[in-house]
Design a protein around this motif. Structure first.
Motif, PDB file in Angstrom:
ATOM      1  N   GLY A  97     -27.494  83.188  11.611  1.00  0.00           N
ATOM      2  CA  GLY A  97     -27.321  83.508  10.193  1.00  0.00           C
ATOM      3  C   GLY A  97     -26.164  84.474   9.969  1.00  0.00           C
ATOM      4  N   LEU A  98     -26.059  85.460  10.875  1.00  0.00           N
ATOM      5  CA  LEU A  98     -24.990  86.459  10.738  1.00  0.00           C
ATOM      6  C   LEU A  98     -23.619  85.788  10.887  1.00  0.00           C
ATOM      7  CD1 LEU A  98     -24.158  89.443  10.489  1.00  0.00           C
ATOM      8  CD2 LEU A  98     -24.542  89.690  12.948  1.00  0.00           C
TER       9      LEU A  98
ATOM     10  N   THR B   2     -18.189  78.118  13.163  1.00  0.00           N
ATOM     11  CA  THR B   2     -17.285  79.181  13.614  1.00  0.00           C
ATOM     12  C   THR B   2     -18.028  80.136  14.546  1.00  0.00           C
ATOM     13  OG1 THR B   2     -17.744  80.356  11.573  1.00  0.00           O
ATOM     14  CG2 THR B   2     -15.690  79.142  11.651  1.00  0.00           C
ATOM     15  N   GLY B   3     -19.202  79.742  14.990  1.00  0.00           N
ATOM     16  CA  GLY B   3     -19.952  80.577  15.932  1.00  0.00           C
ATOM     17  C   GLY B   3     -21.386  80.079  16.053  1.00  0.00           C
ATOM     18  N   TYR B   4     -21.541  78.917  16.627  1.00  0.00           N
ATOM     19  CA  TYR B   4     -22.867  78.276  16.738  1.00  0.00           C
ATOM     20  C   TYR B   4     -23.669  79.005  17.814  1.00  0.00           C
ATOM     21  CZ  TYR B   4     -25.992  74.270  16.229  1.00  0.00           C
ATOM     22  OH  TYR B   4     -27.048  73.454  15.947  1.00  0.00           O
ATOM     23  N   CYS B   5     -24.773  79.619  17.417  1.00  0.00           N
ATOM     24  CA  CYS B   5     -25.480  80.491  18.358  1.00  0.00           C
ATOM     25  C   CYS B   5     -26.519  79.701  19.168  1.00  0.00           C
ATOM     26  CB  CYS B   5     -26.127  81.660  17.621  1.00  0.00           C
ATOM     27  SG  CYS B   5     -26.641  82.920  18.787  1.00  0.00           S
ATOM     28  N   THR B   6     -26.056  79.046  20.219  1.00  0.00           N
ATOM     29  CA  THR B   6     -26.950  78.221  21.056  1.00  0.00           C
ATOM     30  C   THR B   6     -27.972  79.087  21.790  1.00  0.00           C
ATOM     31  OG1 THR B   6     -25.306  78.333  22.800  1.00  0.00           O
ATOM     32  CG2 THR B   6     -25.285  76.367  21.420  1.00  0.00           C
ATOM     33  N   GLN B   7     -27.653  80.364  21.973  1.00  0.00           N
ATOM     34  CA  GLN B   7     -28.610  81.265  22.628  1.00  0.00           C
ATOM     35  C   GLN B   7     -29.907  81.294  21.821  1.00  0.00           C
ATOM     36  OE1 GLN B   7     -25.429  81.856  22.069  1.00  0.00           O
ATOM     37  NE2 GLN B   7     -24.491  82.958  23.763  1.00  0.00           N
TER      38      GLN B   7
ATOM     39  N   LYS C 232     -20.315  88.306  17.512  1.00  0.00           N
ATOM     40  CA  LYS C 232     -18.879  88.484  17.804  1.00  0.00           C
ATOM     41  C   LYS C 232     -18.475  87.642  19.007  1.00  0.00           C
ATOM     42  CE  LYS C 232     -15.530  91.783  19.623  1.00  0.00           C
ATOM     43  NZ  LYS C 232     -15.191  90.990  20.801  1.00  0.00           N
ATOM     44  N   SER C 233     -19.275  87.707  20.052  1.00  0.00           N
ATOM     45  CA  SER C 233     -18.913  86.987  21.273  1.00  0.00           C
ATOM     46  C   SER C 233     -18.879  85.473  21.037  1.00  0.00           C
ATOM     47  CB  SER C 233     -19.905  87.401  22.369  1.00  0.00           C
ATOM     48  OG  SER C 233     -20.258  86.341  23.166  1.00  0.00           O
ATOM     49  N   VAL C 234     -19.859  84.953  20.310  1.00  0.00           N
ATOM     50  CA  VAL C 234     -19.884  83.499  20.056  1.00  0.00           C
ATOM     51  C   VAL C 234     -18.707  83.103  19.152  1.00  0.00           C
ATOM     52  CG1 VAL C 234     -21.250  81.647  19.039  1.00  0.00           C
ATOM     53  CG2 VAL C 234     -22.382  83.373  20.392  1.00  0.00           C
ATOM     54  N   GLN C 235     -18.419  83.915  18.156  1.00  0.00           N
ATOM     55  CA  GLN C 235     -17.302  83.597  17.248  1.00  0.00           C
ATOM     56  C   GLN C 235     -15.961  83.603  17.990  1.00  0.00           C
ATOM     57  OE1 GLN C 235     -17.806  86.575  14.157  1.00  0.00           O
ATOM     58  NE2 GLN C 235     -18.985  85.184  12.855  1.00  0.00           N
ATOM     59  N   ASP C 236     -15.765  84.565  18.870  1.00  0.00           N
ATOM     60  CA  ASP C 236     -14.487  84.642  19.589  1.00  0.00           C
ATOM     61  C   ASP C 236     -14.316  83.444  20.531  1.00  0.00           C
ATOM     62  OD1 ASP C 236     -14.010  86.953  18.237  1.00  0.00           O
ATOM     63  OD2 ASP C 236     -14.354  88.318  19.913  1.00  0.00           O
ATOM     64  N   LYS C 237     -15.421  83.047  21.187  1.00  0.00           N
ATOM     65  CA  LYS C 237     -15.338  81.880  22.091  1.00  0.00           C
ATOM     66  C   LYS C 237     -15.052  80.609  21.287  1.00  0.00           C
ATOM     67  CE  LYS C 237     -18.279  83.743  25.623  1.00  0.00           C
ATOM     68  NZ  LYS C 237     -19.682  83.931  25.926  1.00  0.00           N
TER      69      LYS C 237
ATOM     70  N   VAL D  34     -10.514  71.590  21.569  1.00  0.00           N
ATOM     71  CA  VAL D  34     -11.639  70.997  22.297  1.00  0.00           C
ATOM     72  C   VAL D  34     -12.817  70.928  21.332  1.00  0.00           C
ATOM     73  CG1 VAL D  34     -13.335  71.462  24.118  1.00  0.00           C
ATOM     74  CG2 VAL D  34     -10.907  71.746  24.586  1.00  0.00           C
ATOM     75  N   CYS D  35     -13.607  69.867  21.424  1.00  0.00           N
ATOM     76  CA  CYS D  35     -14.763  69.698  20.545  1.00  0.00           C
ATOM     77  C   CYS D  35     -15.799  70.793  20.813  1.00  0.00           C
ATOM     78  CB  CYS D  35     -15.377  68.323  20.814  1.00  0.00           C
ATOM     79  SG  CYS D  35     -16.826  68.010  19.808  1.00  0.00           S
ATOM     80  N   GLY D  36     -16.542  71.150  19.782  1.00  0.00           N
ATOM     81  CA  GLY D  36     -17.547  72.210  19.909  1.00  0.00           C
ATOM     82  C   GLY D  36     -18.760  71.812  20.741  1.00  0.00           C
ATOM     83  N   PHE D  37     -19.046  70.520  20.868  1.00  0.00           N
ATOM     84  CA  PHE D  37     -20.313  70.150  21.511  1.00  0.00           C
ATOM     85  C   PHE D  37     -20.371  70.459  23.007  1.00  0.00           C
ATOM     86  CE2 PHE D  37     -20.460  67.230  17.714  1.00  0.00           C
ATOM     87  CZ  PHE D  37     -21.323  68.060  17.009  1.00  0.00           C
ATOM     88  N   PRO D  38     -19.355  70.070  23.807  1.00  0.00           N
ATOM     89  CA  PRO D  38     -19.465  70.420  25.221  1.00  0.00           C
ATOM     90  C   PRO D  38     -19.548  71.920  25.452  1.00  0.00           C
ATOM     91  CG  PRO D  38     -17.352  69.334  24.762  1.00  0.00           C
ATOM     92  CD  PRO D  38     -18.165  69.241  23.537  1.00  0.00           C
ATOM     93  N   ALA D  39     -18.949  72.687  24.555  1.00  0.00           N
ATOM     94  CA  ALA D  39     -19.034  74.140  24.690  1.00  0.00           C
ATOM     95  C   ALA D  39     -20.436  74.605  24.287  1.00  0.00           C
ATOM     96  CB  ALA D  39     -17.981  74.810  23.828  1.00  0.00           C
ATOM     97  N   ALA D  40     -20.980  74.012  23.210  1.00  0.00           N
ATOM     98  CA  ALA D  40     -22.299  74.431  22.722  1.00  0.00           C
ATOM     99  C   ALA D  40     -23.384  74.199  23.782  1.00  0.00           C
ATOM    100  CB  ALA D  40     -22.645  73.660  21.449  1.00  0.00           C
TER     101      ALA D  40
END
Ligand code: SF4
Length: 621
Positions: free
Chosen positions: A443-444, A457-462, A484-489, A498-504
């Motif tokens: 949410g943040l 811009t920062g999908y929090c998979t954690q 912050k860490s997820v947004q920067d990555k 690169v697509c967001g899914f393999p990273a997510a």
């Protein structure tokens, strides 16, 4: 000296007003600092579009960008990025699309295409290698041609079946503020990038290139790529995701209480059975993917009976399953498929469109809009036949549809009577399919995102999947630093395109990016993971600096009152609220920004090598 490998080293600048075309060198230092795609787009936008420019004027610019991995063997790496100033939010917008346009654009010989000014009449740009043609598109404008048809016609007219085309639909022509840009049926959708393209009288960009992308270390690039594929295809997530794609995630989000209903008035739906994976599997025909991607997350579905019976169609993403599903209290899959197709045909963002309908449904429920205000539409919750009528009105900008086509924030201003309370948006961009109260870092991210309410811009998979490690999603502790860490990555992989899914899903982590990037480019700094993470932070900060110069700050990082004051009424997230202030304080501290204003500190900008930007913000106060 030759430019680093992986890049073409060239920028194509096209002024649509004067038809002047120039080729400029890409500054090598900018590539090293901002990588490509989203990062270079943000840097160019900051440098070239001064504060206060009307997003729909000829002074706004539209950037199409690729990244250093695009067109190489690296998988899921050839997306195209669009960056501009958003007409919906007034902030920076970056939106990304898939299919084949990215690699074809890069093979014309350019990393970046800059579009300036405004064409005198509807125009298609044709870029064949370094040759640029301006082609009259008057016959394609104002004709309500669907975006697939437009691409087909242009390909025929240019006599080249292999031409890749990014075009707008009727919505981009008629000024709908959340219009998208499509290549095949994949789109860059959010924030009105298609509206900016339409405001420039640009119907389409057709690209065809013969260039090959040279890489620094082919063997290493192949080896890392093979490793990524081998490891990813062994995972449990791969099996499900490569089959049904993002719609397959709907059941999980529903079970977690993350899939809100009725314009965020409710937690999960009482009866979800109509949207279950079994129901999806029954209409699944086949999967499809983007250029050089082993994941194939796209799906083709066919509704074989009922009022929405039809031909096979490209399926919706998870967020669209929600915006035309739970958000409007509907569980008819046929309607979701049909609405998704209408949005692709007209060229609009499905999240903003579905949210506009949910917003109107709540206004009808609350008595703020009457049936007469809705042009005779009986817009009760879940009434998908009536929702379909409204959808078409929005596409055509007729009656109430003309107001809703401005997005929920502006529509609320026009409607008055307290309607703004029910506009589920942040910075003017509609909130996507996640219960902000049910996952605090996710949410943040959505409320602080530089482009407005975006999950991309920062999908929090954690918090959502426990990847790479689980976090207590209801707790606010440590969520500033996590966000912050997820947004920067995310800023980093968006800049590689690169697509967001393999990273997510953890199939590509920053170490993977470092190995891929250094192999592709030979740039020494890219072999240092910390350097790349810092680059992600730099990119995030230059975007924020752009927004700061436009007057954005802490006041714009708030969720609608509903999330802050009303606890989730049912489901696994029951009782949760969104602790906006506490979370913002923690986040700004983690970012090194001024906590009171949410503005990047001079010290932080200078530490990131953004001295010029720091100076400019100081000058403009
Ligand atoms: S994961 Fe899906 S959206 Fe991403 S590049 Fe592959 S097919 Fe395209």
């Amino acid at each position: 000296m030759a430019f680093a490998k992986g890049y073409t080293g060239k920028v194509l600048r096209i002024n649509l007003s004067s038809r002047r075309v120039s080729i400029e060198p890409l500054p090598e230092r900018d590539a090293a600092l901002f990588i490509g795609g989203r990062g270079l787009g943000a840097k160019l936008l900051f440098d070239e579009v001064p504060a206060g420019v009307d997003p729909l004027s000829e002074n706004n610019k539209l950037y199409f960008l690729t990244g250093p991995l695009a067109g190489t063997i690296s998988q899921s790496s050839s997306r195209w990025m669009v960056v501009t100033k958003s007409p919906l939010s007034g902030a920076i917008i970056r939106s990304t699309g898939g299919a084949d346009f990215g690699q074809e654009l890069k093979s014309t010989g350019f990393d970046v295409v800059v579009l300036e000014g405004k064409a005198a009449q509807p125009t298609t740009l044709c870029i064949r290698d370094e040759k640029v043609e301006f082609i009259d598109a008057t016959h394609l404008w104002g004709k309500e041609l669907d975006t697939e048809k437009v691409q087909e016609i242009i390909r025929k007219e240019l006599g080249d079946e292999k031409m890749q085309i990014a075009c707008i639909g009727p919505a981009g022509e008629n000024g709908t503020l959340f219009a998208s840009i499509l290549n095949a049926r994949r789109s860059a959708s959010r924030g009105g990038v298609g509206t900016v393209m339409g405001s420039k009288n640009l119907k389409a960009i057709a690209v065809r290139g013969t260039g090959k992308i040279a890489v620094a270390d082919k063997e290493k690039l192949n080896e890392v790529t093979k490793q990524v594929v081998a490891e990813a295809t062994k995972t449990h997530m791969y099996e499900g995701f490569s089959h049904l794609g993002t719609p397959g995630v709907t059941a999980l989000m529903h079970e977690m209480g993350m899939h809100p209903a009725k314009n965020f008035q409710m937690g999960p739906l009482d009866d979800f059975s109509g949207l279950s994976p079994d129901k999806l599997a029954q209409i699944f025909i086949k999967d499809e993917g983007c250029f050089r991607c082993f994941i194939h997350c796209g799906s083709i579905f066919q509704v074989k009976d009922g009022p929405y019976k039809g031909n096979p169609v490209v399926g919706p993403e998870y967020e669209t399953m929600w915006s035309f599903g739970a958000d409007i209290y509907n569980t008819d899959l046929g309607f979701i498929m049909a609405a998704n197709k209408v949005c692709d045909d007209y060229g609009v963002d499905t999240i903003s469109t579905g949210s506009a309908i949910a917003f109107a449904m709540e206004l009808y429920e609350k008595g703020i809009l009457s049936k007469a205000d809705l042009d005779g539409i009986d817009l009760t919750w879940g009434n998908h036949q009536e929702a379909y009528r409204l959808l078409i009105k929005i596409m055509k900008r007729e009656g109430i549809g003309n107001i809703l086509a401005l997005g929920t924030r502006r529509a609320a201003e026009q409607i008055g009577k307290g309607a703004e309370k029910y506009a589920m948006q942040v910075k003017g961009l509609e909130i996507p399919a996640y219960e902000l109260r049910g996952a605090k870092a996710h949410g943040l991210n959505i409320v602080t995102s530089n482009i407005g309410a975006s999950h991309m811009t920062g999908y929090c998979t954690q918090e959502l999947f426990g990847i790479p490690e689980p976090y207590d999603r209801f707790s606010v502790d440590g969520k500033g630093a996590l966000t912050k860490s997820v947004q920067d990555k995310t800023a980093l992989y968006d800049s590689l395109t690169v697509c967001g899914f393999p990273a997510a899903f953890g199939w590509m982590v920053p170490e993977t990016f470092s190995r891929l990037l250094s192999a592709a480019t030979g740039i020494e700094e890219f072999s240092d993971v910390n350097y790349l993470i810092k680059a992600g932070e730099r990119i995030y900060n230059i975007e924020r600096a752009f927004n700061t110069r436009e007057g954005f700050g802490r006041k714009d990082d708030y969720a609608p009152e509903r999330f802050i004051k009303e606890p989730v009424p049912n489901g696994p997230s029951k009782g949760q609220v969104f602790e906006n202030d506490v979370l913002l304080d923690d986040y700004y501290q983690a970012r090194g920004w001024d906590v009171k204003t949410g503005i990047p500190s001079q010290k932080k900008l200078e530490e990131l090598g953004l001295q010029k930007e720091a100076e400019e913000l100081k000058k403009t106060g």
